[in-house]
Design an enzyme around this catalytic site. Sequence first.
Site, mmCIF file in Angstrom:
data_model
loop_
_atom_site.group_PDB
_atom_site.id
_atom_site.type_symbol
_atom_site.label_atom_id
_atom_site.label_comp_id
_atom_site.label_asym_id
_atom_site.label_seq_id
_atom_site.Cartn_x
_atom_site.Cartn_y
_atom_site.Cartn_z
ATOM 1 N N ASP A 281 -5.523 -1.860 1.820
ATOM 2 C CA ASP A 281 -5.382 -2.096 0.384
ATOM 3 C C ASP A 281 -6.289 -3.289 0.039
ATOM 4 O OD1 ASP A 281 -4.664 -2.014 -2.272
ATOM 5 O OD2 ASP A 281 -2.505 -1.939 -1.900
HETATM 6 C C1 NOJ Z 1 -4.075 -2.392 -5.083
HETATM 7 C C2 NOJ Z 1 -2.998 -1.353 -5.134
HETATM 8 O O1 NOJ Z 1 -1.879 -1.749 -4.366
HETATM 9 C C3 NOJ Z 1 -3.461 0.021 -4.680
HETATM 10 O O2 NOJ Z 1 -2.422 0.944 -4.938
HETATM 11 C C4 NOJ Z 1 -4.743 0.411 -5.359
HETATM 12 O O3 NOJ Z 1 -5.134 1.719 -4.994
HETATM 13 C C5 NOJ Z 1 -5.799 -0.618 -4.986
HETATM 14 N N1 NOJ Z 1 -5.376 -1.923 -5.490
HETATM 15 C C6 NOJ Z 1 -7.181 -0.280 -5.536
HETATM 16 O O4 NOJ Z 1 -7.233 -0.417 -6.901
#
Ligand code: NOJ
Length: 725
Positions: A281
């Site tokens: 993430d």
């Molecule tokens: C953080 C989020 O937790 C995740 O779900 C998301 O896909 C990513 N950022 C990318 O934007």
Amino acid sequence: MTDTTATTTRPWLDVALPVEERIDLLMAEMTLAEKVGQTHQVANIDPEADAETIRAGRISSSLYASGATGGNERDEGVLVGSIDAAQRHAVEGSRLGVPLLFGRDVIHGHRTVAPIPLGLAASFDPDIAERVGEVAAREAAVEGVAWTFAPMVDISEEPRWGRVAESLGETPVLSGRLAASLVRGFQGSDPSDLDRIAACAKHFAGYGLAAGGRDYDTVSVGENTLRNLHLRPFKAAVDAGVMTVMAAFNDVDGTPMHAHEHLVRGVLKNEWGFDGVVVADWNGIGQIVFQGVAADSREAAALAIRAGVDLDMVSGAYLAHLEELVESGDVELALVDDAVRRVLRLKFRLGLFERPYAARPGATNAPTPESREVALRAAQAAHVLVKNDGVLPLDRDSGTVLLSGPFVDDGEALLGTWTLDGRGEDVVSPGSALKARLGDRVEVSDGRFSDRTLQQSRRAERTVLLLGEHPSRSGEANSVTDIGLPHGQLDVLRAVARLGKPVVAVVYTGRPLDLGEVLDLAAAVVVVWHPGVEAGTALASVLLGDVEPHGRLPMTFPLSTGHIPTSTHQRPTGRLIRADVDHEEGRYLDALTYPRLPFGLGLSYTTVDYAAPTVSTSTIPTDGSLTLTVTVANSGERPCREVVQLYVRDPVAQVTRPLVELSDWALVDLAPGQSREVTFEVHAEQFAYTGRDLTARIDEGEVVLLTGPDSARLQPVTITVRNDS
Ligand code: NOJ
């Protein structure tokens, strides 16, 4: 076979070869620096500024870039329309020509925005979920997006946590089945098709248990609970062929998930055989340092690659340190090779080597009548009627209606959280939809409530109040300490209700709310979540009864914030108070503990009677099955779509098991007066669970099967599982 000159110098371009062989041929040519480049994802891509890095093979993927051609406009810092220009550097300018992979958060629709995932889950309809995924994939692909970071399958019983809006509900079978449908919708049977994109099950794992409902917080959970609850929808997504999985921000019992070798490499990759990409993430590898488990980003990179995280989302730790970590012997080359192989496998399977460029002259992602039809069906199915004193449906032919509240004309707000590409102007607002249907009989008072609202309400025969949360109050990083309605809204409801005429409360929300007083004061209550571009059309069709409400609650609504968690996950304690259903006894001194609105609840404009379930045989072997039959009868005067629900309880097991767990359901259309026998094939493997030794088992002994319209109104039948029968 494609161009022979190309395949002579680049034999991995030969489409006749199996993918694994193509990967072998390509990897045999790659330097360590080029391999490490394949593990690095950047946020945006600028074809000019990043040209040299791309040509050096040092960028694998981007997570926000969108738009095939163009590239002059900037939208919140992201260069729009830069994809093909950047791709040209990779394909024609880099030594080996490995294409870039463009990802993007396409969470609940791309341009044609569908209900938020929690609303989609309220449909209990795998077919609608698949159609929603399909439309989103087609529209995203037009913009050059080849990969979405959805579906989110985090199981949570924590309404304070804003991300429940993005979840598919509290229970593993519903979440897993809808996730599998979304994966099929996004990826199709062949993800290299022009209109399909890769999906991503996230966030692996335990994220829905963030302490106190505070986003990103720590998670303390045992592996038995993980396996019996939280890992199950991930397994369903993997079984459905999901091509990627995202690691979660949280730790699990002290180990950050980006460093969790046992769960990521051990369970997901080795035990389940997942051969896709595990993506970090956002800065998740870098955050291992903030979590205090690595001294610096070099150590974080080593922990993450060992754990099995293949692609580093933006932290830069892999790009900066992996080569040196391998050269110094601190990290085995085989670990980097495994990550690179998975990233290349994804790119090959998506057909990027054959069709790297996205531009499709004339193609558009603007909503069409067909895409709107899918969004409308999904939005209608998200409407959950939780109370009706008979005021609904509204009379189509007579009576004046006041429509009031902050969402009357706010298109943007009704799109819901996580819509990078949705546009407020595409939304049919409740105000315009009701006006189109009722003309002068509807008075619209938009914006903020005022004394004038009361005056208007006094004049109208019915008042429809649009209450609830703005989407900026749910989603990522938007947790609350109080699940009551936003400030001031109850005051308005109280004032309008005091006028003595029936009030219909329509609740827009990204989470279960405390609806106690709303249920007391309003004559009818419809929970609508955030419904997307067809918000108004869907609302008008349900309020006026063109469509019977048929959504069901995918999460329990607790009595109050203090009652969290309340859910179907509740397991028996040593004291026999059934907190899930008991309206007489409480587990607190100052309150009872039953749910305000139980999981699975949803009314229609008719009444449906359930007979007791019967079974084809009362004893089955551990590998056997039986047929359960339940007769449902529409005893009212309107048709309905009933969600007939089947739950399971295992009274004696190796570990405590849920008091009831949703195991299956059927969508059944019933005409007025019609009765139908609904059958479920029940397989003993539906009773499988993870025992004390952390392996899956099906026990001999009694199992209770329960059917009914929701988790609190169930009739049981007991069967026996035996090895020798
Ligand atoms: C953080 C989020 O937790 C995740 O779900 C998301 O896909 C990513 N950022 C990318 O934007």
